[in-house]
Design a protein around this motif. Sequence first.
Motif, short mmCIF file in Angstrom:
data_model
loop_
_atom_site.label_atom_id
_atom_site.label_comp_id
_atom_site.label_asym_id
_atom_site.label_seq_id
_atom_site.Cartn_x
_atom_site.Cartn_y
_atom_site.Cartn_z
N GLN A 1 0.83 -1.20 0.00
CA GLN A 1 0.00 0.00 0.00
C GLN A 1 0.87 1.25 0.00
N ALA A 2 0.33 2.31 -0.53
CA ALA A 2 1.03 3.58 -0.52
C ALA A 2 1.43 3.95 0.90
N GLN B 1 5.06 5.25 -3.20
CA GLN B 1 3.95 5.94 -3.84
C GLN B 1 3.52 5.17 -5.09
N ARG B 2 2.32 5.46 -5.59
CA ARG B 2 1.81 4.73 -6.75
C ARG B 2 2.76 4.88 -7.93
N GLU B 3 3.40 6.01 -8.06
CA GLU B 3 4.30 6.22 -9.20
C GLU B 3 5.58 5.40 -9.10
N ASP B 4 5.78 4.73 -7.98
CA ASP B 4 6.93 3.83 -7.85
C ASP B 4 6.63 2.46 -8.44
N THR B 5 5.40 2.23 -8.82
CA THR B 5 5.02 0.95 -9.42
C THR B 5 5.80 0.71 -10.71
N THR C 1 4.35 -3.29 -7.03
CA THR C 1 3.06 -2.65 -7.26
C THR C 1 2.64 -1.93 -5.99
N VAL C 2 2.38 -0.64 -6.13
CA VAL C 2 1.96 0.17 -4.99
C VAL C 2 0.51 0.57 -5.21
N SER C 3 -0.34 0.18 -4.27
CA SER C 3 -1.77 0.48 -4.39
C SER C 3 -2.12 1.65 -3.49
N SER C 4 -3.18 2.35 -3.87
CA SER C 4 -3.59 3.51 -3.08
C SER C 4 -4.50 3.10 -1.95
#
Length: 114
Positions: free
Chosen positions: A13-14, A86-90, A111-114
């Motif tokens: 998760q973020a 953060q999500r942009e690190d996915t 995968t980083v989820s919000s």
Amino acid sequence: QVQVVESGGGLVQAGGSLRLSCSASGKILGINRMGWHRQVPGKQRDFVASITGGGATDYADSVRGRFTISRDNAKNTVYLEMNNLQREDTGVYYCYLFRGSTWWGQGTQVTVSS
């Protein structure tokens, strides 16, 4: 021949953390540079962080202060500690070793989820 193998990716998760590992084996002679790039579908592979055999580090601006790269020279292993993800690190994170030539691993998904 040099082999590079990554591990440690996953879903988080973020705001969470992950630690990636990368081990190199084979005909590795002397000091080399190891590091990480990441790639998302449809985009180029971007630099994330690197570390020399002497321990000098470099980071992309987008991860500086959140990611820490380190290495164990005796094991030819580098680590990427990723905090406050953060999500942009996915993306798929690829490890590399450079000494004259560059060897890449197969990649590990983060995968980083919000």
